[in-house]
Write an enzyme that holds these catalytic residues in place. Structure first.
Site, PDB file in Angstrom:
ATOM      1  N   HIS A   1      14.715   1.860-107.085  1.00 47.82           N
ATOM      2  CA  HIS A   1      16.101   2.086-106.645  1.00 47.82           C
ATOM      3  C   HIS A   1      17.095   1.927-107.802  1.00 47.82           C
ATOM      4  O   HIS A   1      18.202   1.424-107.622  1.00 47.82           O
ATOM      5  CB  HIS A   1      16.488   1.139-105.512  1.00 47.82           C
ATOM      6  CG  HIS A   1      15.691   1.324-104.259  1.00 47.82           C
ATOM      7  ND1 HIS A   1      16.076   2.145-103.229  1.00 47.82           N
ATOM      8  CD2 HIS A   1      14.485   0.802-103.880  1.00 47.82           C
ATOM      9  CE1 HIS A   1      15.173   2.121-102.258  1.00 47.82           C
ATOM     10  NE2 HIS A   1      14.194   1.309-102.639  1.00 47.82           N
TER      11      HIS A   1
ATOM     12  N   ASN B   1      16.328   2.000 -95.760  1.00 50.32           N
ATOM     13  CA  ASN B   1      16.121   3.323 -96.348  1.00 50.32           C
ATOM     14  C   ASN B   1      16.604   4.390 -95.374  1.00 50.32           C
ATOM     15  O   ASN B   1      16.953   4.085 -94.233  1.00 50.32           O
ATOM     16  CB  ASN B   1      14.628   3.549 -96.630  1.00 50.32           C
ATOM     17  CG  ASN B   1      14.151   2.842 -97.893  1.00 50.32           C
ATOM     18  OD1 ASN B   1      14.950   2.454 -98.747  1.00 50.32           O
ATOM     19  ND2 ASN B   1      12.847   2.678 -98.014  1.00 50.32           N
TER      20      ASN B   1
END
Ligand code: HDE
Length: 701
Positions: free
Chosen positions: A81, A154
């Protein structure tokens, strides 16, 4: 000395022991340039030299401090990420949820809690592009009155693995291959598919990853999920299981693969820019937070385990109850200070919210705190302004450490103490009534008590929900998914890896496996062995993007690229621009030269972008307003032909003046309900993609 006004102090993190947090970021004001010691600088253009043409002196502490600081500007990027974009905003509760949770932010209708939300891709580095095929992170920090709650999710409701011990393997396999350092931000390579083929538990997530979910149009058009089963706990201590869902008010929208690839070249920051510009123009993105709430009895009635992060609970079986909304309305002042330094952690919870025994969640509870120390370099990372609670004090006896910003007073640095008896400050005390207590109920696991490295039997079915997902999709989405598998596996050099993945796909859906095998020109292998019977679960239309519940037909928040050239009808352009604006859309004028084009009436219309730099992949629909002469000149311009051709093959609406027809013809545009002369019906057509066009423009698996 800098002006005193440049240095604010804030009691932001105040409280008895942590007073006066100096705001380390007040260097933006006007005034005199200083060193970090506050010394006024007289010359910021030249080093200190021995003579005008002489060598530089080591003595130049102004130079050395500046270069030293610059050399250390980068911190380790997130291992996953790394690339992200974030914004400030608020969460507003719809109603009191006191019956199921004591969490303060959910007690009062209309109550607002500040949030900081970071969206990210997973695999690519911080400098990679915005539109690879990848999962998007959706991490929200709620600055509640009882401390920070981080919902770190997510845009996909399941994950690749069931147990945290596999995470380093998954990420190693997905990232650039170890010897060659490529491919960046792409799963289309040997090691990823080797891992996936050997880990059938990843099959359900693979279905999502190969669907259009992983090539979202913008960050404003993604859903978010907490993934794991969490708990709500009410004032009486009763626990309810919950799964969290974020639904975008803007609708759910994705790109075509070819479009995503082209956007990466045209504007690597496309999604970051889109988020920034939307907030900048006051078109604030909004999501509704919903929960699926259930008890143990409901959990026991399911043919899969709610502690298994590779499983969803279909909305048709357990509807999502909307509980509030999040609006993002402010861009960070400074990307590094906020977006880069924000430290999310699933272990940050508040009274009324608790964990389940999901073994993936349990592993995450360790990882995030650990990673922050590596990344931010100090155990005091919670003192960085973006990480500080905003609505409650921080008070404890944790002390010292690198970059300690606080100056606690007095002797009390332990608890309990009786220093108050001597008239000294005693510091904070624990509170059994209002403090956080972990949910104490009987653990869900029957195995509790034994030390075992084991996967429960209830986690053994890896295919039923993969099948459920695939069979729930619109046929166009199924074709995209099959084609994505063909594309990715075509990039896999090891044939045995492709064969193994195909064997797993046979278990998902034999027809899907056949389509992929055909696309690869490979024989269809036998199904791989399964550990549990594969069930035909009822399809869940809520999982669709195309023609699904969140597939909104609207121009709101969407852009229309209007191609003009010398000789265009200025009034027609003006009328269209206003009509798009009235419909909540964003008109963007594109011309061969950015300075503009000369309209038929002799006026100059300025452009927002130059044709070569603003291809149609950047827009949701296009309009082409040309005169005969303007059209003739653009017939010789590849970028103009491509502008129209791409819009057509990416299934976008094309509005045009009569005179633009030769350009459409050259671009291979064929008449359909999405290709129209400019008018009211064009605006309707521009609010959606035209999926029925697809068989005319692409061969899909
Ligand atoms: Fe993460 N994950 N993760 N993850 N994750 C990180 O923490 C980790 C997982 C997610 O915008 C890291 O601060 C483990 C699931 C997001 O800053 C790290 C496991 C989900 C973000 C980490 C998982 C996520 C991260 C890297 C397996 C969806 C970005 C930098 C058990 C529910 C947050 C950091 C941001 C970031 C570990 C699995 C979401 C290394 C061990 C499942 C959105 O700590």
């Amino acid at each position: 000395m800098a002006d005193q006004a440049d240095f604010e102090t804030s009691a932001g993190n105040g409280g008895e022991t942590h007073q006066h947090v100096a705001k380390a970021g007040s260097h933006g004001g006007e005034g005199h340039l200083t060193t970090n010691q506050g010394l006024r600088i007289s010359d910021n253009q030249n080093q200190l030299k021995a003579g005008a043409r002489g060598p530089v002196l080591l003595e130049d502490f102004v130079l050395r401090e500046k270069i030293f600081h610059f050399d250390h500007e980068r911190i380790p990027e997130r291992i996953v990420h790394a690339r992200g974009s974030a914004a400030h905003g608020f969460f507003e509760a719809y109603e009191s949820l006191a019956d199921i949770t004591r969490a303060d932010l959910f007690q009062r209708a209309g109550e607002r809690t500040p949030v900081f939300t970071r969206f990210s891709t997973v695999a690519g580095g911080a400098g990679s592009v915005d539109t690879p095929r990848d999962v998007r992170g959706f991490a929200v920090k709620f600055y509640t009155k009882e401390g920070n709650w981080d919902l770190v999710g997510n845009n996909i409701p399941v994950f690749f693995i069931q147990d945290a011990i596999k995470f380093p393997d998954l990420i190693h396999a997905a990232k650039m291959e170890a010897d060659r350092g490529y491919p960046q931000a792409a799963t289309a390579h040997d090691t990823f598919w080797d891992f996936v083929g050997l880990m059938p538990e990843s099959t359900h997530m693979i279905m999502w990853a190969m669907s259009d979910r992983t090539i979202p149009r913008t960050l404003r058009t993604i859903q978010g999920f907490g993934i794991h089963t969490f708990r709500f706990v009410n004032a009486e201590g009763r626990s309810t299981f919950v799964k969290f869902h974020w639904k975008p008010k803007q609708g759910l929208a994705s790109t075509c693969w070819d479009e995503a690839v082209k956007i990466a070249g045209a504007d690597p920051d496309f999604q970051r820019r889109d988020l920034f510009e939307a907030i900048d123009r006051g078109d604030y993105p909004e999501w509704e937070l919903g929960i699926q709430a259930f008890d143990q009895k409901f959990a026991d009635s399911l043919p899969y385990d709610v502690l298994d992060a590779t499983k969803i609970i279909p909305e048709e079986l357990l509807p999502v109850r909307p509980i509030g909304r999040m609006v993002l309305d402010r861009w960070p002042d400074n990307f590094f200070a906020e977006t880069e330094q924000v430290a999310y952690c699933p272990a940050n919870i508040v009274p009324g919210i608790d964990f389940s025994n999901d073994p993936l969640l349990q592993g995450r509870l360790f990882s995030y705190l650990d990673t922050q120390l590596k990344r931010l370099g100090s155990t005091n990372f919670h003192q960085i302004p973006i990480n500080q609670p905003k609505q409650c004090p921080v008070m404890n006896f944790q002390r010292d450490g690198h970059m300690q910003m606080l100056q606690p007073k007095g002797r009390a640095n332990y608890e309990p103490n009786s220093l108050a008896a001597a008239g000294e400050t005693a510091g904070p005390r624990e509170c059994p009534h209002t403090g956080f207590t972990s949910f104490a109920g009987r653990a869900e696991s029957d195995e509790q008590g034994d030390k075992l490295r084991i996967r429960p039997e209830s986690f053994a079915d890896h295919y039923s929900q993969a099948r459920l997902f695939f069979r729930s999709l619109d046929p166009a989405e199924q074709a995209h998914l099959a084609s994505a598998l063909v594309f990715e596996l075509s990039k896999v050099g090891l044939e045995h890896v492709r064969t193994r993945v195909l064997s797993n796909l046979v278990n998902v859906d034999p027809d899907l496996a056949r389509r992929v095998a055909d696309g690869l020109a490979m024989p269809l292998p036998e199904a791989s062995p399964v550990a549990a019977p594969i069930l035909d679960l009822d399809p869940s239309p809520a999982l669709r993007i195309i023609r699904g519940a969140l597939d909104l037909k609207t121009l709101e928040g969407r852009s229309v690229g209007i191609l003009i050239a010398d000789g265009s009808d200025g009034k027609a352009v003006d009328d269209l621009t206003s009509a798009i604006g009235d419909a909540g859309g964003r008109p963007v004028i594109v011309a061969p030269k950015v300075g503009g084009a000369k309209m038929a009436d002799g006026s100059i219309l300025k452009a927002d972008g130059q044709l070569a730099g603003m291809p149609s992949v950047l827009f949701d629909a296009i309009a082409v307003i040309l005169s005969d002469e303007g059209c003739r000149s653009l017939l010789e311009e590849a970028a103009a032909v491509q502008f129209v051709m791409d819009a057509f093959v990416h299934l976008k609406a094309i509005g045009h003046s009569k005179e633009a027809q030769p350009l459409l013809d050259k671009a291979g545009v064929r008449a359909d309900e999405g290709v129209l002369e400019i008018g009211k019906s064009f605006l309707d057509a521009a609010g959606t993609r035209h999926w029925d066009r697809e068989p005319k423009v692409r061969t899909l698996a």
